[in-house]
Design a protein around this motif. Structure first.
Motif, PDB file in Angstrom:
ATOM      1  N   TYR A   1      25.134 -25.719  -4.646  1.00 39.64           N
ATOM      2  CA  TYR A   1      26.793 -25.280  -4.667  1.00 39.64           C
ATOM      3  C   TYR A   1      26.048 -23.879  -6.224  1.00 39.64           C
ATOM      4  O   TYR A   1      25.730 -24.996  -7.128  1.00 39.64           O
ATOM      5  CB  TYR A   1      27.566 -25.985  -5.312  1.00 39.64           C
ATOM      6  CG  TYR A   1      29.010 -25.484  -5.848  1.00 39.64           C
ATOM      7  CD1 TYR A   1      29.770 -23.922  -4.836  1.00 39.64           C
ATOM      8  CD2 TYR A   1      30.058 -25.612  -6.623  1.00 39.64           C
ATOM      9  CE1 TYR A   1      30.482 -23.614  -5.121  1.00 39.64           C
ATOM     10  CE2 TYR A   1      31.510 -25.334  -6.905  1.00 39.64           C
ATOM     11  CZ  TYR A   1      31.518 -23.567  -6.203  1.00 39.64           C
ATOM     12  OH  TYR A   1      32.565 -23.659  -6.540  1.00 39.64           O
ATOM     13  N   GLN A   2      26.082 -23.168  -5.930  1.00 43.38           N
ATOM     14  CA  GLN A   2      25.915 -22.156  -7.051  1.00 43.38           C
ATOM     15  C   GLN A   2      26.566 -20.658  -7.022  1.00 43.38           C
ATOM     16  O   GLN A   2      27.105 -20.169  -6.147  1.00 43.38           O
ATOM     17  CB  GLN A   2      24.367 -21.682  -7.093  1.00 43.38           C
ATOM     18  CG  GLN A   2      23.860 -22.517  -7.248  1.00 43.38           C
ATOM     19  CD  GLN A   2      21.801 -22.152  -6.519  1.00 43.38           C
ATOM     20  OE1 GLN A   2      21.339 -21.618  -5.708  1.00 43.38           O
ATOM     21  NE2 GLN A   2      21.148 -22.098  -8.063  1.00 43.38           N
TER      22      GLN A   2
ATOM     23  N   ARG B   1      29.891 -15.230  -7.445  1.00 41.25           N
ATOM     24  CA  ARG B   1      29.358 -14.722  -7.221  1.00 41.25           C
ATOM     25  C   ARG B   1      28.845 -16.740  -6.377  1.00 41.25           C
ATOM     26  O   ARG B   1      28.907 -17.425  -6.534  1.00 41.25           O
ATOM     27  CB  ARG B   1      27.904 -14.504  -6.366  1.00 41.25           C
ATOM     28  CG  ARG B   1      26.966 -14.638  -5.927  1.00 41.25           C
ATOM     29  CD  ARG B   1      25.128 -13.407  -5.637  1.00 41.25           C
ATOM     30  NE  ARG B   1      25.863 -12.150  -5.498  1.00 41.25           N
ATOM     31  CZ  ARG B   1      25.592 -11.542  -5.086  1.00 41.25           C
ATOM     32  NH1 ARG B   1      25.505 -11.907  -4.053  1.00 41.25           N
ATOM     33  NH2 ARG B   1      26.482 -10.117  -4.364  1.00 41.25           N
TER      34      ARG B   1
ATOM     35  N   SER C   1      27.194 -19.494  -4.387  1.00 47.07           N
ATOM     36  CA  SER C   1      26.563 -19.716  -2.189  1.00 47.07           C
ATOM     37  C   SER C   1      26.726 -20.843  -2.659  1.00 47.07           C
ATOM     38  O   SER C   1      26.432 -22.488  -3.048  1.00 47.07           O
ATOM     39  CB  SER C   1      25.146 -19.620  -3.030  1.00 47.07           C
ATOM     40  OG  SER C   1      24.081 -20.031  -2.504  1.00 47.07           O
TER      41      SER C   1
ATOM     42  N   THR D   1      25.054 -24.689   0.319  1.00 45.53           N
ATOM     43  CA  THR D   1      23.747 -25.078   1.380  1.00 45.53           C
ATOM     44  C   THR D   1      24.114 -26.703   1.543  1.00 45.53           C
ATOM     45  O   THR D   1      24.795 -27.329   0.528  1.00 45.53           O
ATOM     46  CB  THR D   1      22.585 -24.584   1.217  1.00 45.53           C
ATOM     47  OG1 THR D   1      22.129 -23.792   0.926  1.00 45.53           O
ATOM     48  CG2 THR D   1      21.882 -25.640   1.820  1.00 45.53           C
TER      49      THR D   1
ATOM     50  N   MET E   1      33.477 -13.575   2.566  1.00 51.14           N
ATOM     51  CA  MET E   1      32.757 -14.479   2.466  1.00 51.14           C
ATOM     52  C   MET E   1      31.894 -14.722   3.901  1.00 51.14           C
ATOM     53  O   MET E   1      32.495 -14.451   4.543  1.00 51.14           O
ATOM     54  CB  MET E   1      33.123 -16.352   1.944  1.00 51.14           C
ATOM     55  CG  MET E   1      33.701 -16.251   0.400  1.00 51.14           C
ATOM     56  SD  MET E   1      32.722 -16.096  -0.277  1.00 51.14           S
ATOM     57  CE  MET E   1      32.396 -18.218  -0.837  1.00 51.14           C
TER      58      MET E   1
ATOM     59  N   SER F   1      27.774 -19.773   7.673  1.00 59.66           N
ATOM     60  CA  SER F   1      26.156 -19.755   8.878  1.00 59.66           C
ATOM     61  C   SER F   1      27.681 -20.782  10.026  1.00 59.66           C
ATOM     62  O   SER F   1      26.935 -20.662  11.191  1.00 59.66           O
ATOM     63  CB  SER F   1      25.280 -20.487   8.584  1.00 59.66           C
ATOM     64  OG  SER F   1      25.458 -21.722   8.649  1.00 59.66           O
TER      65      SER F   1
ATOM     66  N   THR G   1      25.598 -22.964   5.690  1.00 58.03           N
ATOM     67  CA  THR G   1      25.709 -21.974   4.381  1.00 58.03           C
ATOM     68  C   THR G   1      26.356 -21.273   4.143  1.00 58.03           C
ATOM     69  O   THR G   1      26.982 -21.458   5.265  1.00 58.03           O
ATOM     70  CB  THR G   1      24.057 -21.216   4.327  1.00 58.03           C
ATOM     71  OG1 THR G   1      23.667 -20.523   5.597  1.00 58.03           O
ATOM     72  CG2 THR G   1      23.260 -21.970   3.630  1.00 58.03           C
TER      73      THR G   1
ATOM     74  N   GLU H   1      28.109 -18.334   2.161  1.00 59.51           N
ATOM     75  CA  GLU H   1      27.214 -16.762   1.026  1.00 59.51           C
ATOM     76  C   GLU H   1      28.939 -16.124   0.086  1.00 59.51           C
ATOM     77  O   GLU H   1      29.086 -15.745   1.676  1.00 59.51           O
ATOM     78  CB  GLU H   1      26.624 -16.700   0.999  1.00 59.51           C
ATOM     79  CG  GLU H   1      25.068 -16.830   1.698  1.00 59.51           C
ATOM     80  CD  GLU H   1      24.896 -17.055   0.311  1.00 59.51           C
ATOM     81  OE1 GLU H   1      24.413 -16.531  -0.810  1.00 59.51           O
ATOM     82  OE2 GLU H   1      22.693 -18.063   0.404  1.00 59.51           O
TER      83      GLU H   1
ATOM     84  N   LYS I   1      31.272 -13.645  -2.176  1.00 54.63           N
ATOM     85  CA  LYS I   1      31.879 -13.367  -3.382  1.00 54.63           C
ATOM     86  C   LYS I   1      33.246 -13.174  -3.688  1.00 54.63           C
ATOM     87  O   LYS I   1      34.016 -13.090  -2.869  1.00 54.63           O
ATOM     88  CB  LYS I   1      31.474 -11.192  -3.940  1.00 54.63           C
ATOM     89  CG  LYS I   1      29.814 -11.138  -4.014  1.00 54.63           C
ATOM     90  CD  LYS I   1      29.751  -9.931  -4.706  1.00 54.63           C
ATOM     91  CE  LYS I   1      28.449  -8.868  -3.579  1.00 54.63           C
ATOM     92  NZ  LYS I   1      28.391  -7.798  -3.388  1.00 54.63           N
TER      93      LYS I   1
ATOM     94  N   ASN J   1      28.810 -27.347  -9.367  1.00 53.46           N
ATOM     95  CA  ASN J   1      27.898 -26.341  -9.651  1.00 53.46           C
ATOM     96  C   ASN J   1      26.754 -26.423 -10.375  1.00 53.46           C
ATOM     97  O   ASN J   1      27.202 -26.719 -11.694  1.00 53.46           O
ATOM     98  CB  ASN J   1      29.284 -24.969  -9.950  1.00 53.46           C
ATOM     99  CG  ASN J   1      27.953 -24.016 -10.284  1.00 53.46           C
ATOM    100  OD1 ASN J   1      26.885 -23.470  -9.835  1.00 53.46           O
ATOM    101  ND2 ASN J   1      28.857 -23.175 -11.650  1.00 53.46           N
TER     102      ASN J   1
END
Lengths: 491, 943
Positions: free
Chosen positions: A329-330, A339, A341, A343, A374, A377, A405, A407, A409, A477
């Motif tokens: 988690y980022q 932002r 992200s 996975t 957002m 996948s 995933t 991804e 904002k 995160n």
């Protein structure tokens, strides 16, 4: 081994806390007086007791920032027993007051101190303390039900049953049993005239077809930091629940837990009191020990004589080498937007067939979400702007690659501030996973249908099941500071 | 009616004292018993009625004999109650047990208690329903429970029935065997305890006890045993840890009977509920501990089952087993295993928080086989608890408050023991990091509970690791920052400073914190200061000013900058509360040891307040401080303020704002009210009115009757003439022994009227009233508007020797009609002739006039002698005719301001006639009742 009094406190129709039921045991009080001698402190009247208790619990004067009696920083090493500081003519310290609370309910009791009162004896020397805790927990389950969600609707009617329940389980202050959940048992028909004594915990006898139901549930918890300096953590614990409908006063049943070859041993095994005997090797493995390769790894045999109602036969913990889902988690703060992200990777040993699998991404201490852009996948994304919450519904299956995933904002430009949390400030944030996988366990532990032995005349029907579920499964995160959740990592 | 009872019973149990203040215990009990006998009342109501007797028997039955009678009543209710009302009968048994035990009837072997015992034993043995419906089983269970409670409260009561009870336990196959087992074990335990108290008791006695064939000799012992069992020792648990001693019974190795009984009990313990199992095992542990002839190994086969249990009470009783038998039952491997087990349980997911906390407590009081310290109740770490093992219990932010603090405490102990090197240092670093994460949560504005938890954790950390300066100094720094951002936490900071100062007397951390807080407060820019912040800063600075070691210059600079009119609007705002908080700081500075160096700036600050603060009271207060500061020497200043500081120093932080005002002076300035009257006024014995007219130097008055009248009337041209009556009273203590009021000073009596017949009275001062000295005489001067009897309310303000001022109310003063009588006010040099002519003149006037005047006749039976006595006793000062002139007495009462009552008293054949003439007819009823009173008194004394 006795309690001097018992109190049940709850919110009155959403209002103030009040005592809904109280019982004093006068004969125990009589003993307390002669045991304590000059240091005897009488139990104050209801309203005083309530006020003192709420002060000790930090629940009094909720409008005030600081109340000296309530908020003093001096640590009194006393939990789970409270001291009530009784004022007035009967001045003194009432100790040890035990409390349990859940949902709308606070239960309290005052165990008898049957050892010399000066200097104050440790709690561990008073058997009445653990018995008091058991009584309170039993009453709590009776009043609220054992489910995860307390049923406060029927609370009133069950409170009305407390006097007759106490007549059975604690008529004179000595707890004899815990109340059975549901209605108090009516005296059952005469049972046996044989020589075999009926267990006191068995309310009656089963007549009819024998059925044994054994359910195994494993729960996995995890803290993943995605950070080299911090080790990810996960643990697994399992519980075996039984419902046995078997004839006889004291029928014998044996349930065996088995591990696959090379499975890591079950640890910290706790058993129900109806288990008749245990092999010492079953108890040796412990999660606080260094893992000893030579440890016993099954099969684990539990011979017991079942009570009528469903019960938890045993529980265990297990050390598994990998978490079922590994996540990362980022978050990155960019001019007024975040932002994101994420996975998630399903480990290859896990059956790719979920009952459900959801990921929750809450955002605290920010304005409400504005634009959410957002992409996922797999699965679908529910956005709850008023709660500042993203729910990623992954459904029953991960894709073939076993990796998904997300991804995008998020812009926090809403008109009002969103929810707040003292822990999750700035970039401290988490993804929380909720999932359930039927018919599998992480430790590999299973109950073979054929290994369940019932020593009775009729051949019983035997049903076994198992499942894996998540609880407190967090992925933090990795660009923010994450709270430490266990000391295991530091040693 | 039923609803009414439900309400009343619940009112009683909510507040028994309040309920009984509205009625009496006797009346309430009588009502309860009547209703219990009433056939119309339903059983559910009757069950309710029993609850006061169950829960508060001693309040309802106020003596042992009432308890005995009540028990007899209840037993007859029980006897008449049909067997099918099982619930009610159960509750009756419980109520009987409660009443008989709590009123000591059982202890004194009263008739009712012996009868009750028989009833219970009968029920316990009555298994006639076993083949039918088992409906009486709950009653049997309750009867066993009552017997157990009787035995628990009066140990050895059932020793003689041991064999009977054992038989009942062995025969019973229904679930009831549990009740018998519990009862049997307790009686067995008490009987063996009793044997240990007999000198010379041994194996045979034990055998006899179990076999039930009690010999006569043993029964005698039993009696003496009962006497000694008044001692509460037998009630106590016998498992006391390494320091406790257990009385023992020396039997030698031969106690087969006991062993077999114990084995059966142990084998069947599995059939009991976990709670009863725990009780049973505890009792058996005591028995084995008392009889060294039975080896503790008897428990061994059950240990594994107990150690693996998920039931808290079963594991607990296993720990108590370990406590009692240490290495004679548990090997060192067992010990290590149990400790690990406790650590596991202390953090087990499936257990409730209270259970986990309890297990943590068990670790800190772990019954070691070979304890190093003598477990005196203090928390000590078991030797086997290594940092490695304890690391499973490090506190985390995910814990609830109680768990977090318990873990913080335990881990602090662990790392303290390890020292700062190696693992201890690492652990300490972790704890400090954890404290910091709590601090940052507080910084982020968490809820109240977490704030309190943080300060408690901080206190714990300091308590153990204050000496580790790199942490304690850093903590000070962090705390200062936290304070500046969250000034509302000021009370928590002050509390932390107080507690660390009290508990860590060798450490100066607390002073360091206060110094640092003073610095950040005084150095912060004033521009953004809100009035809330300011108020908290001032509280903090007041606390800082209590520390003699801290230099106070910067505080004064701060004060002066906030009140200088040019830089701040505080003065012109004139906020009363803030003003008081400033004064509070000043007051602490007035007694600061470095006052000499603070003199000028402090005087300046006070001067600024006096001149510019917009609240009058603050100005006055500041002026007082200023005067004290500039006129008194340091010693005197300290003396003046010392008392207030003692009372109000560290404690006054907890008091409300109003208490801070005036501080030490308040108590001396406040008038306090006495709880009851302290003294009263009683009529002083009359001073002899010696001789009156006759003894005076006699001159002749005006010759003519008319001239006399005229001269007499002239006197009244002065309106104040003869307008007052003076009554003599004694001020005396009321005989209550409150030594606090033995010496009273500066008493000021105040009177108020109850009607309009008199003029208002002035206050009267009495210098002192001392219990050992003669009472003070108080002259009460009344000025009547109408001379009627009256009552006066009286109150007083006085000073007690400790300097406190009190207000008290005196009992009312009653002024009787005759107290308003005065002799005829004629010039003192008039002879009897003058007064007589005034009498005659008045008499004639009254006879001829109508208007307000009236004549009347009062008759009564009086002998001559009696009449003479009466005249002498009551009329002498008012007698106009010569006393020797016994045919007719002429009496004149003058009643201020202008009224007269004239009497001509003569003995006629049938009766004494009192001819009455008055110029104020309204007085007739009063004089009539007065005469009635004195004449009847006279009749009484002479008849």
């Amino acid at each position: 081994m006795t309690v001097r009094g018992l109190w049940i406190i709850s919110h009155e129709n959403g209002g103030n806390l009040s005592i809904r039921f109280s019982r004093r045991f006068s004969t125990v009080e009589h003993r307390a007086k002669s045991l304590a001698g000059s240091s005897y402190v009488a139990v104050p009247e209801e309203s005083t007791f309530l006020q003192l208790l709420l002060t000790e619990l930090g629940l009094s004067d909720s409008g005030k920032n600081y109340v000296a009696l309530r908020d003093d920083c001096l640590y009194r090493p006393r939990s789970p027993a409270l001291e009530l500081h009784v004022d007035g003519p009967a001045k003194g310290i009432l100790w040890p007051v035990l409390t349990v609370s859940q949902g709308p309910l606070i239960l309290a009791c005052l165990p008898l101190v049957d050892v010399p009162p000066d200097p104050r004896p440790p709690l561990a020397s008073l058997l009445s303390v653990s018995q008091g805790l058991t009584l309170l927990a039993g009453l709590q389950t009776f009043l609220l039900g054992s489910g995860s969600k307390p049923d406060s609707e029927g609370l009133g009617s069950r409170l009305a049953m407390v006097p007759s329940v106490l007549l059975q389980v604690c008529p004179l202050g000595t707890p004899l049993d815990v109340p059975l959940p549901g209605t108090p048992a009516t005296p059952t028909a005469p049972t046996s005239v044989g020589t075999q004594k009926q267990p006191a915990w068995k309310t009656g006898l089963h007549r009819g077809r024998a059925v044994v139901n054994v359910g195994l549930i494993e729960t996995v918890r995890s803290m993943q930091y995605g950070n080299r300096s911090r080790q990810d953590l996960w643990d697994v614990y399992g519980t075996v629940t039984c419902k046995c409908e078997v004839e006889g006063v004291l029928p014998n049943v044996t349930v065996t837990l088995s591990l696959p070859p090379n499975g890591s041993p079950l640890q910290d095994i706790l058993v129900h009191p109806c288990v008749t005997s245990l092999d010492s090797s079953i108890l040796t493995a412990s999660s606080v020990d260094n893992y000893d390769g030579s440890a016993f790894s099954g099969p684990y045999k539990f011979p017991f004589s079942p009570p009528l109602e469903p019960f938890r036969l045993c529980s265990y913990t297990s050390e598994v080498p990998v978490p079922p889902i590994l996540g990362s988690y980022q978050l990155k703060e960019e001019e007024n937007q975040l932002r994101v992200s994420v996975t998630l990777k399903l480990h290859e040993s896990i059956k790719n067939s979920f009952e459900f699998c959801n990921a929750h991404l809450p955002f605290f201490n920010r304005d409400q979400m504005g634009v959410v852009d957002m992409k996922v996948s797999s699965g679908q994304l529910d956005v709850s702007k008023e709660k500042n919450l993203l729910v990623w519904v992954l459904g029953q299956k991960f894709p073939k690659s076993r990796e998904v995933t997300m991804e995008g904002k998020i812009n926090f430009s809403g008109p009002t501030p969103g929810p707040s949390d003292p822990l999750c400030t700035k970039l401290t944030a988490y993804v929380k996973l909720h999932f359930k996988v039927p018919d599998m366990t992480l430790s590999g532990c299973y109950v073979d249908q054929h290994s369940v032995q019932v020593y009775s005349s009729a051949k019983p029907r035997i049903v076994t099941s198992r499942e894996l579920q998540s609880k407190e499964y967090y992925i933090w995160n990795s660009t923010g500071t994450a709270p430490v959740s266990s000391g295991q990592m530091m040693m | 009616m039923a609803a009414n009872w439900a309400e009343r019973i619940s009112a009683f149990s909510r507040r028994p004292s309040g309920f009984l203040s509205g009625t009496t215990a006797e009346a309430f009990l009588a009502e309860l018993l009547r209703e219990l006998r009433d056939d119309r009342a339903t059983y559910s109501v009757k069950i309710l009625l029993l609850s006061p007797l169950c829960e508060h028997p001693t309040l309802v039955c106020c003596s042992d004999s009432v308890g005995e009678e009540t028990a007899l009543e209840l037993m007859s209710v029980f006897a008449q109650c049909p067997p099918k009302s099982v619930q009610f009968r159960c509750h009756l048994l419980l109520a009987l047990t409660s009443v008989l035990i709590c009123t000591s009837c059982v202890k004194s072997h009263s008739r009712a208690s012996l009868d009750f015992l028989d009833v219970l034993l009968q029920i316990a043995q009555d298994t006639s329903d076993i083949h039918t419906d088992g409906s009486q089983r709950p009653l049997r269970a309750i009867a066993c429970e009552c017997l157990r409670e009787l035995e628990a409260c009066c140990p050895s009561l059932l020793s003689q029935r041991l064999e009977l009870l054992g038989g009942l336990w062995q025969q019973e196959t229904s679930r009831l065997h549990q009740a018998y087992a519990e009862l049997y074990t307790l009686v067995l335990r008490n009987a063996i305890y009793q044997l240990t108290q007999e000198t010379g008791a041994g194996a045979e006695h034990l055998k006899a006890l179990l076999g039930g064939n009690t010999s006569a000799a043993w029964e005698a012992d039993q009696e003496s045993g009962l006497a000694s069992s008044k001692d509460s020792a037998i009630l106590s648990s016998l498992i006391l840890g390494p320091m406790g001693t257990v009385p023992t019974l020396h039997t030698g190795p031969d106690c087969k009977e006991l062993r077999s009984v114990l084995s059966t009990l142990l084998d069947e313990s599995y059939l009991l509920t976990p709670l009863c199992q725990a009780t049973l095992l505890h009792r058996l542990t005591e028995v084995v501990a008392m009889v060294p002839g039975v080896p503790p190994a008897i428990f061994r086969t059950h240990l594994l089952r107990l150690l693996g249990t998920s039931e808290v009470s079963l594991l607990h009783v296993t720990l108590l087993l370990k406590c009692a038998f240490t290495d004679s039952l548990f090997s060192s491997e067992d010990e290590a295993f149990i400790l690990k087990r406790l650590v596991v349980l202390s953090q087990h997911l499936l257990l409730s928080t209270p259970e986990k906390l309890f297990y943590m407590d068990c670790i800190l009081h772990f019954p070691e086989n070979r304890p190093i310290s003598c477990g005196d109740g203090d928390e000590t770490l078991p030797v086997l608890l290594t940092p490695q093992l304890a690391s499973a219990l490090v506190p985390t932010v995910f814990n609830d408050s109680a768990t977090l603090l318990a873990r913080f405490n335990m881990l602090s102990l662990v790392y303290l023991e390890e020292g700062e090197e190696g693992q201890g240092g690492q652990g300490l670093a972790y704890l400090y990091e954890h404290l910091n994460s709590l601090l940052s949560m507080v910084e982020n504005g968490c809820g109240r509970e977490l704030v309190v938890t943080f300060f408690r954790a901080a206190f714990l950390f300091l308590y153990y690791f204050c000496h580790v300066e790199r942490y304690s100094n850093d903590l000070t720094k962090q705390l200062c920052q936290l304070y500046l951002n969250h000034t509302k936490l000021a009370p928590h900071f002050i509390n932390l400073a107080d507690q660390t100062q009290d508990r860590l007397s060798e450490s100066s951390w607390s002073v360091g914190l206060l110094k640092a807080l003073q610095r950040v407060i005084t150095e912060a820019p004033l521009t953004q200061l809100t009035s809330h912040d300011l108020s908290r800063h001032l509280k903090m600075l007041a606390r800082v000013a209590e520390e003699g070691e801290i230099i106070q210059q910067s505080t004064l600079t701060f004060l002066s900058s906030i009140i200088t009119p040019s830089s701040s609007s505080l003065c012109t705002g004139g906020d009363w509360c803030l003003g008081n908080e400033i004064l509070r700081v000043c007051r602490h500075l007035l007694v600061h040891p470095s006052l000499d160096s603070l003199l000028t700036p402090l005087a300046d600050v006070l001067q600024l307040l006096v001149c510019h603060y917009a609240d009058m009271e603050i100005q006055d207060h500041a002026r007082l401080y200023y005067t004290l500061l500039t006129t008194l020497s340091r010693e005197k200043l300290a003396g003046v303020l010392a008392q207030g500081m003692e009372e109000g120093g560290r404690q006054d932080k907890k008091q409300s704002l109003s208490c801070l005002i005036g501080e030490g002076l308040t108590s001396t300035l406040t008038i306090q009210q006495t709880e009851r009257a302290v003294f009263r006024l009683i009529e002083a014995p009359p001073e002899p009115r010696a001789g009156d007219i006759n003894s005076n130097e006699v001159q002749k008055g005006p010759e003519e009757a008319s001239a006399s009248m005229e001269a007499y009337r002239d006197q009244f041209s002065d309106s104040s003439f003869a307008s007052e009556i003076t009554l003599q009273y004694q001020l005396v203590h009321i005989n209550s022994h409150d030594s606090h009021f033995d010496q009273l000073f500066s008493i000021r009596l105040h009177f108020s009227l109850t009607d309009h017949h008199y003029e208002e009275l002035g206050d009267i001062s009495v210098p002192c009233l001392l219990r050992e000295r003669p009472s003070a005489i108080v002259q009460l001067t009344l000025k009547p508007r109408k001379p009627y009897p009256t009552s006066l309310h009286a109150s007083a303000i006085f000073t007690s020797p400790d300097g406190h001022t009190w207000h008290t109310t005196l009992p009312d003063i009653h002024v009787a009609f005759q107290q308003t009588f005065l002799p005829l006010p004629v010039p003192s040099n008039w002879g009897p002739g003058g007064t007589l002519s005034v009498f005659e003149g008045l008499w004639d006037e009254i006879c001829s006039e109508s208007g307000d005047s009236a004549m009347s006749l009062f008759c009564c039976q009086l002998k001559e002698a009696a009449l003479n006595t009466l005249v002498e006793k009551h009329f002498l000062p008012f007698l106009i005719s010569d006393a020797s002139h016994k045919e007719e007495f002429k009496v004149l009462f003058f009643l201020p301001p202008r009224s007269h009552i004239l009497l001509k008293v003569s003995s006629e054949e049938d009766a004494v006639h009192f001819n009455i003439a008055t110029d104020n007819w309204e007085l007739l009823s009063h004089i009539n009742s007065y005469l009635l009173k004195i004449t009847s008194l006279q009749e009484d004394t002479l008849s």
